[in-house]
Write an enzyme that holds these catalytic residues in place. Structure first.
Site, PDB file in Angstrom:
ATOM      1  N   ASP A 116      36.751  41.101  43.786  1.00 15.81           N
ATOM      2  CA  ASP A 116      35.496  41.623  44.579  1.00 15.81           C
ATOM      3  C   ASP A 116      35.978  40.588  45.941  1.00 15.81           C
ATOM      4  OD1 ASP A 116      32.738  41.634  45.775  1.00 15.81           O
ATOM      5  OD2 ASP A 116      32.501  42.230  43.424  1.00 15.81           O
ATOM      6  N   HIS A 142      33.558  45.941  48.929  1.00 21.30           N
ATOM      7  CA  HIS A 142      33.983  44.661  48.314  1.00 21.30           C
ATOM      8  C   HIS A 142      35.473  44.393  48.638  1.00 21.30           C
ATOM      9  CE1 HIS A 142      29.984  43.857  46.149  1.00 21.30           C
ATOM     10  NE2 HIS A 142      29.970  45.438  46.137  1.00 21.30           N
ATOM     11  N   GLU A 175      27.539  49.533  46.392  1.00 16.11           N
ATOM     12  CA  GLU A 175      27.095  48.515  47.515  1.00 16.11           C
ATOM     13  C   GLU A 175      28.430  48.705  48.910  1.00 16.11           C
ATOM     14  OE1 GLU A 175      24.856  44.919  45.731  1.00 16.11           O
ATOM     15  OE2 GLU A 175      27.360  44.798  45.742  1.00 16.11           O
ATOM     16  N   TYR A 203      20.823  42.432  33.445  1.00 14.46           N
ATOM     17  CA  TYR A 203      21.807  41.260  34.468  1.00 14.46           C
ATOM     18  C   TYR A 203      21.599  39.834  33.707  1.00 14.46           C
ATOM     19  CZ  TYR A 203      23.671  44.435  37.934  1.00 14.46           C
ATOM     20  OH  TYR A 203      24.510  45.468  38.585  1.00 14.46           O
ATOM     21  N   ASP A 206      22.648  37.327  34.941  1.00  7.91           N
ATOM     22  CA  ASP A 206      22.940  36.298  35.890  1.00  7.91           C
ATOM     23  C   ASP A 206      21.185  35.734  36.266  1.00  7.91           C
ATOM     24  OD1 ASP A 206      22.740  38.839  36.843  1.00  7.91           O
ATOM     25  OD2 ASP A 206      23.810  37.903  38.577  1.00  7.91           O
ATOM     26  N   THR A 211      28.748  36.407  38.369  1.00  6.46           N
ATOM     27  CA  THR A 211      29.049  34.990  38.277  1.00  6.46           C
ATOM     28  C   THR A 211      29.033  34.019  39.585  1.00  6.46           C
ATOM     29  OG1 THR A 211      31.429  35.273  38.586  1.00  6.46           O
ATOM     30  CG2 THR A 211      30.555  35.113  36.480  1.00  6.46           C
TER      31      THR A 211
HETATM   32  C1  ACM Z   1      26.138  45.741  41.479  1.00 11.02           C
HETATM   33  O1  ACM Z   1      25.319  44.976  41.004  1.00 11.02           O
HETATM   34  N1  ACM Z   1      26.538  45.914  42.703  1.00 11.02           N
HETATM   35  C2  ACM Z   1      26.895  46.624  40.516  1.00 11.02           C
END
Ligand code: ACM
Length: 536
Positions: free
Chosen positions: A163, A235, A299, A391, A393, A442
């Site tokens: 990323d 990314h 994104e 998700y 997180d 993370t």
């Molecule tokens: C993502 O949460 N950008 C896949």
């Protein structure tokens, strides 16, 4: 038991297994049974206390398990079925059987109650994703996660290997990736709305190709398939810190030291495709059989493509009418290259919205099940990955007692209520759902202790849902009992009534990002290929 088997009947009689008990049968399933019960130190032999047979009439992951005074009989469709039968057998033993061999409680034997179990998973893809780019997790933590997944019959480990904030694997072809792109000098420590601050602490790490080979082999032995992700074309800050010429502008970026979405983007021109296919070859060479390869597509900020006369001319030369269409074309090229290497491409849902993908590309709808349904209706296989409730997180509660999280709240009950193939989809659409997967991004999971806290016990609920299709009866009671196994395994899970004092860490700020608001915003975005810029 978690996940709940499809059928359990209690029988009379019981059987004693002891360390050194003999397991007999064909080599591969015997090996699987021994690996699933490491605390028992089982010995292979000709006629065993535990007898394993293969029955090709069963599916490869299906099994029957019968225990009683004559011993333990396992009939499995394949090695995986034998492995899962042994995991079920493990759950018939006391919690202490989850401790390391020779630990307390292992001296005598364990009584196995008489049961008949017939079982088979509802979904083929039972996944956990781990982002090792925002924070690196050393190999030992990945192996441990594989063990925990295997104990829950989870079978896909999606490793997000790159990323903006770091590249996490050795490359012999492009060594600046691990030399330059695998570390950053500092990390943002401010939360949303606070003045910018940085910790001044270098962060980094990467897996050698030998590490990756070891992780894949360890996982395969436990019936877990590693799904690598090289997230492109966005990314890309870390890649472009190492090799700026692969970017749309040629500009050198820094490995990003804060969160959010960066405009850094790879060029779609042939040298980038060449670079990525070389990386695919290196990773697949290390991983061995790689049935799925994730190429991201989420994104993506296309501004630098639109501003580049060279890229615009390339788009026109291909007869494509928009930059999103060029993104889909680029991902299709990569998917073709992967197909030549025996892998199916997997993408996040923006890639599907941007244009026509290779038809066998698997889509992960993170922005909601609405876009997942559209992908399924278009004929793509789908792995359900929506932010809500997958998700992990996000905090389990909005309380400031929670350690700081990206938003709130996603509870164990929310996960247990999730339906990967919703009843209001058509049969054809439902048949496209391969399964579901929880995401462990993370940014706010700095280490393995917080990872445990975020993953468990929500991943127990995930396991229940993807194995059975929905949570079975008495799930909350079975989960409470199951926590004793996690204790014996040394998992620092989140207690059901909230964190222990030392698990609070830095306080979460409630309602900074409510998951319901996020889902509403993301769902709106899925209708607009140009606008894929959530601020989560
Ligand atoms: C993502 O949460 N950008 C896949």
């Amino acid at each position: 038991m978690i996940p709940l088997p499809r059928l359990i009947r209690h029988l009379s009689g019981s059987f004693e297994v002891t360390p050194g008990s003999v397991v007999s049968g064909p080599a591969a399933p015997v090996d699987a049974v021994r690996l699933a019960l490491p605390g028992l130190d089982l010995r292979p032999g000709d006629s065993g206390d535990i007898d394993v047979r293969l029955d090709p009439a069963l599916g490869p992951e299906a099994y029957r398990l019968v225990t009683g005074s004559r011993g333990v009989e396992i009939t499995a469709g394949g090695r995986a079925g034998a492995f899962y039968a042994a995991q079920t057998l493990h759950q018939l033993l006391p919690d202490s059987s989850y401790r390391a061999p020779a630990g307390p409680g292992h001296e005598g034997g364990w009584s196995v109650p008489g049961v008949r179990v017939e079982d088979e998973p509802r979904f083929a893809w039972r996944g956990l994703h781990l982002d090792v780019a925002r924070h690196f997790f050393p190999k030992r933590e990945v192996l441990r996660l594989v063990d925990l997944m295997a104990a829950h019959k989870l079978n896909r480990l999606h490793l997000h290997l790159v990323d903006d904030q770091g590249w996490r694997v050795e490359s012999r072809a492009y060594p600046l990736l691990h030399e330059v792109a695998s570390h950053r000098p500092r990390t943002a420590s401010h939360q949303r709305g606070e003045p910018e601050s940085y910790d001044g602490v270098p962060h980094g790490g990467h897996y050698s190709l030998a590490d990756l080979a070891e992780i894949a082999a360890y996982a395969r032995a436990r019936e877990v398939v590693v799904v690598p992700e090289i997230d492109v074309p966005g990314h890309a800050s870390a890649i472009l810190a190492a090799y700026p010429s692969l970017g749309a502008t040629g500009e050198r970026y820094e490995v990003l030291d804060r969160w959010g979405i960066s405009p850094a983007i790879l060029s779609p021109l042939p040298p980038t495709v060449e670079f990525l296919t070389a990386i695919f070859d290196e990773l697949a060479g290390a991983l061995g059989a790689t049935p799925f390869f994730h190429i991201g597509g989420d994104e993506v900020v296309l501004d630098h493509w639109a501003a580049s006369p060279e890229i615009d001319a390339y788009r026109r030369s291909l007869g494509l009418d928009s930059m999103p269409a060029l993104q889909a074309w680029f991902l299709r090229r990569l998917a073709d290259a992967l197909a030549e290497r025996g892998s199916r491409a997997v993408v996040w849902d923006e890639a599907f919205v941007s244009g026509e993908l290779r038809p066998d590309t698997v889509v992960m709808p993170w922005r909601g099940m609405g876009v997942g349904r559209r992908a399924a209706a278009a004929g793509h296989d789908v792995v359900a990955t929506p932010v809500f409730p997958l998700y992990f997180d996000y905090a389990e509660s909005a309380s400031p007692d929670e350690p700081v999280a990206i938003g709130d709240e996603i509870t164990v009950a929310d996960v247990a209520a999730f339906v990967p193939a919703p009843a209001d989809w058509t049969d054809e659409e439902r048949s496209r759902v391969l399964g579901a997967q929880a995401q462990l991004w993370t940014e706010r999971i700095p280490d393995a202790r917080v990872l445990d806290y975020r993953a468990w016990p929500r991943a127990c609920a995930l396991a229940e849902v993807v194995w059975g299709g929905e949570a079975g009866p008495d799930f909350p009671d079975r989960l409470r009992a199951h926590l004793g196994r996690l204790d014996a395994l040394g998992v620092e899970y989140r207690p059901l009534d909230g964190p222990r004092p030392w698990q609070r860490r830095r306080p979460h700020r409630a309602s900074a990002t409510r998951v319901a608001d996020v889902m509403e915003r993301l769902d709106r975005m899925t209708h607009d290929a140009e606008s894929t810029r959530p601020s989560v």
